[in-house]
Design an enzyme around this catalytic site. Structure first.
Site, PDB file in Angstrom:
ATOM      1  N   PHE A  53       0.843  -1.186   0.000  1.00  0.00           N
ATOM      2  CA  PHE A  53       0.000   0.000   0.000  1.00  0.00           C
ATOM      3  C   PHE A  53       0.888   1.249   0.000  1.00  0.00           C
ATOM      4  CE2 PHE A  53      -3.601  -2.478   0.249  1.00  0.00           C
ATOM      5  CZ  PHE A  53      -4.765  -1.755   0.469  1.00  0.00           C
ATOM      6  N   GLY A  54       0.415   2.274  -0.680  1.00  0.00           N
ATOM      7  CA  GLY A  54       1.191   3.502  -0.794  1.00  0.00           C
ATOM      8  C   GLY A  54       1.828   3.670  -2.150  1.00  0.00           C
ATOM      9  N   THR A  56       4.284   3.438  -5.584  1.00  0.00           N
ATOM     10  CA  THR A  56       5.677   3.772  -5.860  1.00  0.00           C
ATOM     11  C   THR A  56       6.161   4.911  -4.981  1.00  0.00           C
ATOM     12  OG1 THR A  56       5.522   3.005  -8.145  1.00  0.00           O
ATOM     13  CG2 THR A  56       7.258   4.597  -7.649  1.00  0.00           C
ATOM     14  N   CYS A  57       5.367   5.963  -4.868  1.00  0.00           N
ATOM     15  CA  CYS A  57       5.820   7.171  -4.180  1.00  0.00           C
ATOM     16  C   CYS A  57       6.244   6.896  -2.742  1.00  0.00           C
ATOM     17  CB  CYS A  57       4.720   8.227  -4.206  1.00  0.00           C
ATOM     18  SG  CYS A  57       5.169   9.770  -3.375  1.00  0.00           S
ATOM     19  N   HIS A 109      12.731  41.217   0.473  1.00  0.00           N
ATOM     20  CA  HIS A 109      14.170  41.444   0.321  1.00  0.00           C
ATOM     21  C   HIS A 109      14.837  41.158   1.665  1.00  0.00           C
ATOM     22  CE1 HIS A 109      17.948  43.242  -0.931  1.00  0.00           C
ATOM     23  NE2 HIS A 109      17.982  43.871   0.234  1.00  0.00           N
TER      24      HIS A 109
END
Length: 451
Positions: free
Chosen positions: A35-36, A38-39, A435
């Site tokens: 579960f989950g 490739t990422c 800045h």
């Protein structure tokens, strides 16, 4: 035959389709791995956790540039690995357990393939569903000279689990996966040789990004560009890569990172009447519907932009459209940003200069160097830049490309501007730009594009 109201193939972004709004239905989720997707397991998240450590190691090595005495004693690879996956593995396990404990969800642990319209074989079990979502992801491509050699090699699916960094790593490929993992292992102590058919690394990036990144990478890596692997020989730990010009590379480990391919070819899509593009992606319309009635697709298995944030957006679209068939929404892919978490970091959105030139589209170029702004001075950065491409006259932003620290964060104002149609003049003059923050390099690049 088992029947379900809704079945989802793939528990990566596909898992995000299903929530309590579907609790009155009989829902199934099929996941043959973890579960989950490739990422979580082998992609974006663990690789970025490793990249963060690599960045820090490189910062220590470069500390003398800022008059700081520091010495790197090494990267504790085993401890780093255990920290990363000690955090992520439980998430994958808990994700599966949470779904298995949900009374209206059935979890199938097995491979799914279509046997007919909305009918599947899942590990030997016949299953039918009224509606199906295909979110089966993609896998690494392994070219024949490697696959047929019988010798060991790593891919992005496996290399993060190696016991120790190799002495000499050969990387086959020059795209974002190759660049990121080469950065990680170089920082961990490996000597790197990169082999790619293109004339530059990251050849899909804007021409200036690809050229300058390649020049920077060549200072501490052996680059074999414009070359193709013809043979892999030798023995485990003593690999010999023969290239098309007859030259050889000797390495004790090979990482194959030449791209990924959709997993649709493993699903017998034809049996379901699901059409695919020439490259294997499932054909979907703007609502993520396939050519088969009642079947939807999302993520790497179908999208032309195989990125996690794209898959997540498509999952949201599919979820809505399943719940509201009379009020469909579209998955918009007009402005999709991306990032490469290497060193230096790279981010992009919109068109590249070469794409605009090839299409005959008029454009202006705004370029600002990190060394042009105060925080760039503070960092002693002499290589970073922001490049903005705009439409002459209107100032409509056409593309943006950043190379340098925090590029993935710096690109976001430009993503918002392109998404909302904010022109260059308005973007420069209306909001305040802090800045001396590094965002001033973006402000200056946008301002320079107003011609």
């Amino acid at each position: 035959m088992r029947h379900h109201d809704l079945l989802v193939i793939g528990a990566g972004s596909g898992n995000a389709v299903v929530d309590e709004a579907f609790s009155d239905l009989d829902v199934a989720i099929v996941e043959e791995r973890r579960f989950g997707g490739t990422c979580l397991n082998v992609g974006c998240i663990p690789s970025k956790m490793l990249v963060r450590a690599a960045d820090l190691a490189d910062d220590v090595r470069d500390a003398g540039r800022l008059d700081v005495e520091a010495q790197l004693r090494g990267v504790r690879w085993r401890e780093l690995h255990d920290r990363v996956f000690g955090r992520l593995d439980p998430i994958a396990r808990d994700g599966r357990a949470g779904r298995e404990d949900t009374p209206w969800i059935t979890v199938y642990d097995g491979h799914a393939r279509f046997t007919g319209p909305r009918t599947l074989d899942v590990g030997g079990t016949a299953v039918h569903a009224d509606r199906i979502v295909v979110a089966a992801g993609s896998r690494p491509v392994v070219p024949p000279p490697v696959a047929d050699s019988g010798l060991p090699y790593e891919t992005s699916d496996t290399v993060m689990h190696i016991d120790a960094p190799p002495r000499h790593l050969a990387v086959l490929g020059g795209g974002y996966i190759a660049a990121e993992l080469a950065h990680v292992l170089a920082a961990a102590g490996s000597t790197i040789t990169m082999i790619d058919m293109a004339d530059t690394l990251l050849s899909g990036q804007d021409v200036l990004v690809a050229r300058e990144f390649t020049e920077l990478a060549s200072k501490d890596r052996d680059l074999r560009l414009g070359r193709e692997l013809t043979r892999l020989s030798g023995a485990p730990g003593e690999l010999v890569l023969t290239l098309d010009d007859g030259s050889t590379v000797e390495a004790d480990m090979l990482l194959v990172a030449v791209g990924r391919t959709p997993n649709g070819d493993r699903l017998d899509l034809g049996a379901a009447g699901i059409d695919v593009h020439d490259d294997g992606r499932i054909v979907v319309d703007e609502y993520q519907r396939t050519t088969a009635d009642g079947v939807w697709a999302l993520g790497d298995v179908s999208t032309a932009a195989p990125l996690k944030h794209v898959a997540n957006r498509e999952a949201q679209v599919v979820r809505h459209n399943l719940l509201h068939p009379g009020d469909l929404i579209r998955a918009e892919h007009d402005v999709v940003p991306s990032a490469v978490f290497t060193r230096p970091q790279i981010a992009a959105v919109g068109a590249t200069e070469q794409e605009l030139a090839a299409a005959g589209t008029p454009f202006t170029v705004g370029l600002a160097r990190f060394s042009d702004v105060a925080y760039g001075w503070a960092s002693e950065d002499t290589t970073g830049f922001a490049k903005v491409l705009a439409e002459p006259g209107t100032g409509r932003l056409l593309g943006a490309h950043i190379l340098g620290p925090q590029a993935a964060t710096l690109i976001q104002p430009l993503v918002v501007a392109m998404t909302l149609g904010i022109d260059a003049r308005t973007l420069v003059e209306r909001p305040y730009w802090i800045h001396p923050a590094l965002t001033e390099v973006v402000q200056q690049a946008v301002g320079a594009s107003r011609r």
